[in-house]
Design a protein around this motif. Structure first.
Motif, PDB file in Angstrom:
ATOM      1  N   MET A 105      35.108 101.433 -22.750  1.00 53.28           N
ATOM      2  CA  MET A 105      35.805 102.716 -22.625  1.00 53.28           C
ATOM      3  C   MET A 105      36.857 102.868 -23.719  1.00 53.28           C
ATOM      4  SD  MET A 105      36.089 103.005 -18.502  1.00 53.28           S
ATOM      5  CE  MET A 105      37.238 104.360 -18.478  1.00 53.28           C
TER       6      MET A 105
ATOM      7  N   TYR B 247      35.010 103.659 -26.880  1.00 55.85           N
ATOM      8  CA  TYR B 247      34.519 105.043 -26.819  1.00 55.85           C
ATOM      9  C   TYR B 247      35.662 106.006 -27.126  1.00 55.85           C
ATOM     10  CZ  TYR B 247      29.855 104.267 -24.764  1.00 55.85           C
ATOM     11  OH  TYR B 247      28.563 103.922 -24.554  1.00 55.85           O
ATOM     12  N   ALA B 248      36.848 105.681 -26.594  1.00 52.70           N
ATOM     13  CA  ALA B 248      37.990 106.566 -26.822  1.00 52.70           C
ATOM     14  C   ALA B 248      38.296 106.648 -28.311  1.00 52.70           C
ATOM     15  CB  ALA B 248      39.209 106.073 -26.043  1.00 52.70           C
TER      16      ALA B 248
ATOM     17  N   PHE C 149      35.700 108.766 -29.866  1.00 52.58           N
ATOM     18  CA  PHE C 149      35.942 110.168 -29.527  1.00 52.58           C
ATOM     19  C   PHE C 149      36.987 110.772 -30.468  1.00 52.58           C
ATOM     20  CE2 PHE C 149      38.382 113.357 -27.172  1.00 52.58           C
ATOM     21  CZ  PHE C 149      37.370 114.247 -26.857  1.00 52.58           C
TER      22      PHE C 149
ATOM     23  N   THR D 183      30.518 111.045 -26.517  1.00 51.61           N
ATOM     24  CA  THR D 183      31.514 110.035 -26.152  1.00 51.61           C
ATOM     25  C   THR D 183      32.496 110.595 -25.124  1.00 51.61           C
ATOM     26  OG1 THR D 183      32.772 110.682 -28.103  1.00 51.61           O
ATOM     27  CG2 THR D 183      31.404 108.715 -28.300  1.00 51.61           C
ATOM     28  N   GLY D 184      32.803 111.890 -25.239  1.00 51.84           N
ATOM     29  CA  GLY D 184      33.705 112.500 -24.259  1.00 51.84           C
ATOM     30  C   GLY D 184      33.117 112.458 -22.868  1.00 51.84           C
TER      31      GLY D 184
ATOM     32  N   LEU E  95      32.865 108.899 -21.539  1.00 50.95           N
ATOM     33  CA  LEU E  95      34.189 108.404 -21.191  1.00 50.95           C
ATOM     34  C   LEU E  95      34.639 108.935 -19.829  1.00 50.95           C
ATOM     35  CD1 LEU E  95      36.115 106.555 -22.613  1.00 50.95           C
ATOM     36  CD2 LEU E  95      37.131 108.519 -23.756  1.00 50.95           C
TER      37      LEU E  95
END
Ligand code: HEM
Lengths: 589, 356
Positions: B15, B18-19, B22, B174-175, B178
């Protein structure tokens, strides 16, 4: 834009994206005309209506309507899948429920309005598919269309030089050699295209040799198979389902039942079902194994496995062993046997004051929660001073809540306790009206224990016997492991086999099932083919330029979604124009 | 530390990465807007007169070019422009057509981080499966864990396969991943427990996996359809030659291309969904004794299937290709999400396997 002189499009609904625009314009004209001038006769009106019904737009709107119409059935409980939920709904919403019911909202999927939507959709579907099928059969036999005059406007257009035969010893090439080479090239193209699965046709236009090729008829075939198989599913379900039945039956360990109408606890025949078709085989439940999680702290008591060991005996045959598990139905004698539930059936014996047995049976108690706190009813109609009914709770592993109430804390038999409230009076079964074996109507009975009577409920563990109140007699909670001799090594407090279990079997026969599966497979196959087989045309032409030279022109035309068309044309041009391929083979010949 | 705890740690690590991805993708979108604006500014100076001329004369033909439902609208536009003979200057070009957008370091960081996150995510999913000694998709938490993994997988796969540069979808992918992972870890988490008898079946492996895969494709089709709608709105504004506020959209493929891509991704999802529905029916026959009973989950599976069948039809219906069909793809994915969340959690039915 690609030319839309597509013969296929003619059989498509007039508002299909590939249908000729002119046609659509005419249709809308006609539509306006129909409103303006009421000259359209009855036949005209019918044709107009039919044309509207079988249009893409109608199909689309009906599909969307079908999706919307399916929604309420997931919001309101349905009689077909959740009858108890419906009763509960009526109890909770006494004002609203009858209104909803008048709109058939508890039977959405058999309701008039839901049926209307899907039947219209299927009429539209059939009206759409029949002309297309007819046309497709013709198209399958038709020649690929003439090569267009100008390929350069088509998809993936590319050209390659025509390789001429090597001049011998520096002498200039003979005059006809370019023509010959062109012919040879087009021949080779035709062969290669045919090998690639195209149907090909040679054309000669204004002295220019060309080959026209088409492939991917399977795309339309797939689409038609898909839509036709949808009709197949509907028909199979609608008709085939009527010949089947489903029935439920509770069987206690050691007991059996015979597959006849009378033996079922409940039975739902299809519309065309004939009960003479029931094969009266005998099914005995020899034992039911229930395994619960004992190690994982997060999941103590969670069920791991239920296995019913049965023996099946044909009317005039030997018994054969069988197993029924969740997810693994037993398919015997044209029926499917499913294990859909299980629970405990405490064995209870009632004696009169003289010690004569007036009742003895294993009574199925219906589970109420995950730890199998179960409720059951015992009815003793004869033999005692009065009719006696008992409503009881069974706790496989009894424990006491803070409030003093009992509950079960584990689904297996660790500390089994049976509590009973006793009623005397009229059981209400003499009048002959059918009553459920799982409920007791106490309205004309007197409660003797529990509740407000001030007398403790009867409380028994396996093997215990106590007296009934009012000197009615005695009751025994039999320990069935003792009966079968039990395990001699078992500790005195091992109750694991002390209470019989029951299995609730669903027994079905659905002759439509196989057909539906066949059509489902056709749906999937048709879908795959129609969405992924590219339907395309390809042309190769030996075009003569104003200066007299001849070049090979290649171009394609997509018919429907075809993302790979341009690459395919380029790849074919490369492969075909590699001179070694055709000129050398020509020379060798 | 147990395997399950390792899995959780991996989820949180994924996560975090991913952030980062993003943020990188978001920066890229911002840079695209800037690039588009700059291209217009540069083009406007010398071409101001030409633009004015276009505005006053090509009103009608301009609207034509902007209709997204013409699949060949790119060609249409260039042909138009050439035919006009007035639009060859770069003014119109920069506003209406794709702005060339060079190499973007933030985009590359975004993709690289997505790959790293995907690896962590994959490891998390595998360890969860090993800890449970079965496939890691038997309750809501695990569906979410595996489903999001598949969304990322489909995205990366499409990046590799597609001829178009679709990395701009990274912000959405990705948003979404997430958010779903966040909800899953906070609200859906359950520890490893054994499978109830109803789930002990080979169909758990097949049916649920295929269902989850089709969600991956539908998600991407949804994202493409949303961008398609935005793009076609921009195109019609450009075509009517009103003042154009440049956005990242100028650097993306035109709406017709987006529509075709959305369609291709979505039909793969649709085929997988068709299979899901059939496999579900076969499983239901074995587990519940009937292949179809209008159980709430069956109802919604059916609704989703019909909506997407509508989408496919809309693509072939005159007047519906283009923006209207895109709306159907969006509604379709909304029903998918609804089915996964609301139906799983709040609707009563036989599919009570959320584990909550
Ligand atoms: C139960 C109702 C229907 C369902 C579920 C359905 C579903 C589908 C699906 C999934 C496709 C795409 C796959 C393929 O090309 O084979 C399709 C295509 C098509 N359907 Fe249907 N359909 C239905 C009814 C109809 C009706 C009533 C019509 C005619 C009015 C129709 C005409 C077509 C046509 C022409 C295509 C080809 C579209 C194209 O050219 O891309 N369908 N349908």
């Amino acid at each position: 834009m690609s030319p839309r002189s597509d013969p296929d499009a003619l059989s498509r609904p007039h508002d299909h994206i590939d249908a000729p625009e002119r046609d659509a314009a005419a249709a809308s004209l006609r539509q306006d005309g129909a409103v303006a001038q009421p000259k359209l006769g009855p036949v005209g009106w019918l044709r107009f209506a039919w044309r509207q019904l079988t249009s893409m737009r109608t199909a689309l709107l009906l599909l969307l309507l079908l999706a919307v119409a399916a929604v309420p059935g997931s919001l309101v409980p349905q009689r077909s899948s959740d009858p108890n939920g419906v009763s509960q709904y009526f109890a909770d919403n006494p004002d609203l429920a009858p209104v909803l019911d008048s709109f058939q909202l508890f039977d959405v999927y058999t309701s008039a309005w839901f049926s209307a939507v899907y039947l219209l959709l299927f009429v539209s579907l059939i009206g759409c598919v029949i002309p297309r099928t007819k046309h497709h059969f013709e198209a399958l036999r038709a020649r690929p269309p003439r090569t267009p005059a100008r390929l350069s406007r088509l998809a993936g257009y590319t050209e390659r030089p025509l390789a001429l035969p090597e001049p011998v010893d520096g002498a200039s090439a003979p005059a006809g050699s370019a023509n010959e080479a062109a012919d040879a090239a087009i021949d080779a193209a035709a062969t290669q295209l045919r090998q690639a699965g195209y149907r090909v046709e040679r054309y000669e236009l204004r002295g220019e040799a060309s080959v026209s090729a088409e492939r991917g008829y399977l795309r339309e075939t797939g689409n038609l198979v898909f839509h036709t198989a949808l009709v197949g599913v509907l028909v199979a379900v609608g008709i085939g389902g009527g010949f089947g039945f489903s029935g439920q039956r509770v069987v206690v360990e050691g007991q059996s039942f015979v597959n006849t109408l009378a033996a079922y606890d409940s039975f739902n025949p299809g519309r065309f079902f004939d009960d003479a078709n029931l094969d009266p085989y005998r099914l005995e439940l020899e034992g039911l194994d229930a395994v619960y999680e004992t190690e994982n702290q997060e999941a103590i008591g969670q069920p791991i496995d239920f296995t019913a060991h049965v023996s099946v005996q044909a009317q005039d045959g030997a018994a054969e062993p069988g197993v029924v598990k969740v997810n693994e139905p037993l398919r015997v004698h044209g029926t499917d046997v499913y294990l859909l539930g299980n629970g405990y059936a405490p064995t209870i014996t009632v004696r009169d004051p003289d010690g004569e047995v007036v009742f003895t049976d294993s009574v199925p108690f219906l589970p109420q929660d995950a730890n199998l706190t179960s409720i059951g009813v015992v009815k003793v109609p004869d033999g005692l001073a009065d009719q006696v009914g008992m409503v009881g709770f069974f706790y496989p592993t009894q424990s006491e809540l803070g409030s003093g109430a009992y509950t079960s804390s584990y689904p297996d038999l660790i500390y089994p306790v049976l509590t009973l409230n006793v009623y005397r009076g009229d059981l209400g079964i003499d009048a002959g009206t059918p009553t459920s074996v799982y409920t007791l109507d106490p309205s004309s009975m007197e409660q003797l224990t529990g509740g407000s009577t001030g007398v403790e409920s009867i409380e028994l563990m396996p093997g215990d016997t106590v007296d009934l109140p009012d000197g009615l007699g005695s009751i025994t909670f039999e320990d069935v492991s003792a009966e079968t001799g039990g395990d001699p090594d078992a500790a005195a407090d091992d109750f694991s086999q002390s209470v019989a279990r029951f299995a609730s079997f669903d027994i079905h026969d659905d002759p439509s099932q196989g057909w539906v599966l066949v059509f489902a497979v056709l749906i999937l196959a048709g879908l795959l083919v129609s969405l992924f087989v590219p339907r395309r045309r390809m042309w190769v032409k030996a075009a003569r330029r104003p200066d007299g030279t001849v070049v090979l022109e290649y171009a394609g035309l997509a018919r429907g979604e075809d993302p790979g068309l341009e690459d395919a044309v380029a790849a074919f041009a490369d492969k075909h124009s590699r001179p070694a391929r055709w000129s050398s083979s020509r020379e060798a010949a | 530390m147990t395997l399950d705890q390792i899995s959780i740690t991996l989820v949180y690590s994924a996560m975090a990465v991913y952030a980062i991805a993003f943020i990188a993708y978001a920066i890229d979108l911002a840079r695209r807007s800037a690039a588009a604006t700059k291209a217009v500014d540069q083009a406007r100076m010398p071409a101001a007169v030409a633009v004015a001329a276009t505005r006053s004369t090509s009103g009608d033909s301009g609207t034509d070019a902007g209709i997204a439902s013409v699949p060949e609208s790119t060609d249409g536009m260039t042909v138009d422009a050439a035919a006009d003979g007035r639009d060859e200057t770069s003014g119109r070009q920069a506003m209406g057509d794709t702005v060339a957008y060079g190499r973007s370091p933030s985009l590359r960081v975004g993709v690289a981080m997505t790959v790293v996150a995907w690896l962590l995510h994959l490891a998390a999913d595998l360890t969860r499966g090993i800890a449970a000694e079965r496939v890691p998709w038997a309750n809501m938490y695990e569906f979410a864990l595996t489903g999001t993994l598949i969304i990322t997988t489909v995205y990366l796969l499409v990046l590799v396969v597609s001829k178009h540069d679709l990395r701009f979808l990274g912000t959405f992918v990705t948003g979404l991943v997430l958010v779903l992972l966040g909800v899953a870890t906070v609200n859906f988490y359950v520890s490893v427990v054994p499978l109830p008898p109803a789930l002990q079946s080979a169909w758990l492996v097949i049916h649920v996996f295929v269902a989850t895969s089709s969600v991956g494709f539908f998600a991407l089709g949804f994202a493409l359809s949303v961008v398609q709608l935005l793009q076609s709105r921009r195109e019609s504004i450009v075509a009517s030659a009103k003042a154009v506020k440049q956005s990242f959209l100028a650097t993306l493929p035109d709406s017709a291309t987006l529509e075709n891509l959305a369609y291709r991704v979505t039909i793969i999802g649709f085929i997988l969904w068709t299979f899901t529905l059939m496999a579900g029916a076969i499983w239901a026959e074995a587990a519940w004794g009937r292949y179809w009973g209008w159980d709430t989950k069956e109802v919604w599976t059916f609704i989703i299937w019909v909506v997407y069948a509508g989408y496919i039809h809309a693509r072939a219906t005159r007047g519906w290709r283009g923006s209207r069909s895109a709306w159907l793809a969006i509604i379709g994915f909304s029903t998918v999400l609804f089915n996964f969340t609301v139906v799983n959690l709040f609707f009563k039915g036989l599919h009570a396997y959320s584990g909550l």
